[in-house]
Design a protein around this motif. Structure first.
Motif: not given
Length: 202
Positions: A142-143, A146, A173-174, A176-178, A180-181
């Motif tokens: 998943a990483l 991204l 998961a959301s 982790v996405e946050r 990363v941003k």
């Protein structure tokens, strides 16, 4: 005719009693008198059963058993972290739980020694447990999707210490996405160049 009239009167009285009972439950103060506010944590999928359990866990309602009985069989609730304030009626509480208007969680963390510590903090703050958060934070596939290509020992650096507002129902998961941003926002070209000049790395 007399029997019909008697039946109609009986039905009217029964309807009036039910209406009075409903109005009394719907318009009384929901919270205990010694509280100004409280948070109700409604787990998914947000059915009446989850709301009833949230009320039991909250220990903040004046008449929790009456409220639990009152919402039996009702639907349309949404999971989340809801702020219940003094003066709110049970009806207003029900409408709030159906609106999905959650109160966000303020997450603050310092640099963590390892991801297990951060996952433990997240598991205490949000609906998902620490195991789910740790799995999402170390999911290399998943990483990579991204655009993150870090070794396992480098991953703690991905989570920039700061204060963040997130909903209690935020999925791992959301989250982790946050992060990363936020990582990319922090490591902008200027800051990256300065770090390189100092012989530092991201």
């Amino acid at each position: 005719m007399a029997r019909l009239r008697t039946l109609s009167i009986g039905l009217l009285i029964a309807f009036s009693l039910v209406s009075c009972h409903w109005i009394r439950h719907a318009t009384q103060d929901a919270l205990r008198s010694d509280l100004k506010s409280a948070y109700l944590l409604v787990h998914g999928p947000g059915q009446a059963e989850q709301v009833q359990q949230a009320v039991r866990n909250c220990d903040c309602f004046q008449r929790p058993d009456e409220f639990i009985d009152w919402i039996e069989g009702q639907s349309g609730f949404r999971p989340g972290r809801y702020r219940i304030e003094a003066g709110m009626t049970p009806l207003e509480v029900v409408l709030l739980l159906r609106s999905g208007k959650q109160e966000p969680v303020m997450l603050r963390f310092q640099r963590q020694g390892n991801l297990e510590e951060l996952a433990g903090l997240l598991g205490r703050k949000f609906e998902a447990d620490s195991t789910e958060f740790l799995k999402a934070m170390t999911d290399t596939l998943a990483l990579h999707a991204l655009g993150v290509n870090m070794r396992q020992e480098q991953l703690p650096a991905l989570f920039i210490p700061n204060s963040y507002e997130l909903y209690w129902t935020a999925k791992p998961a959301s989250f982790v996405e946050r992060m990363v941003k936020e990582y990319r926002k922090f490591w902008n070209p200027d800051r990256t160049l300065q770090a390189q000049k100092l012989g530092l790395t991201e």
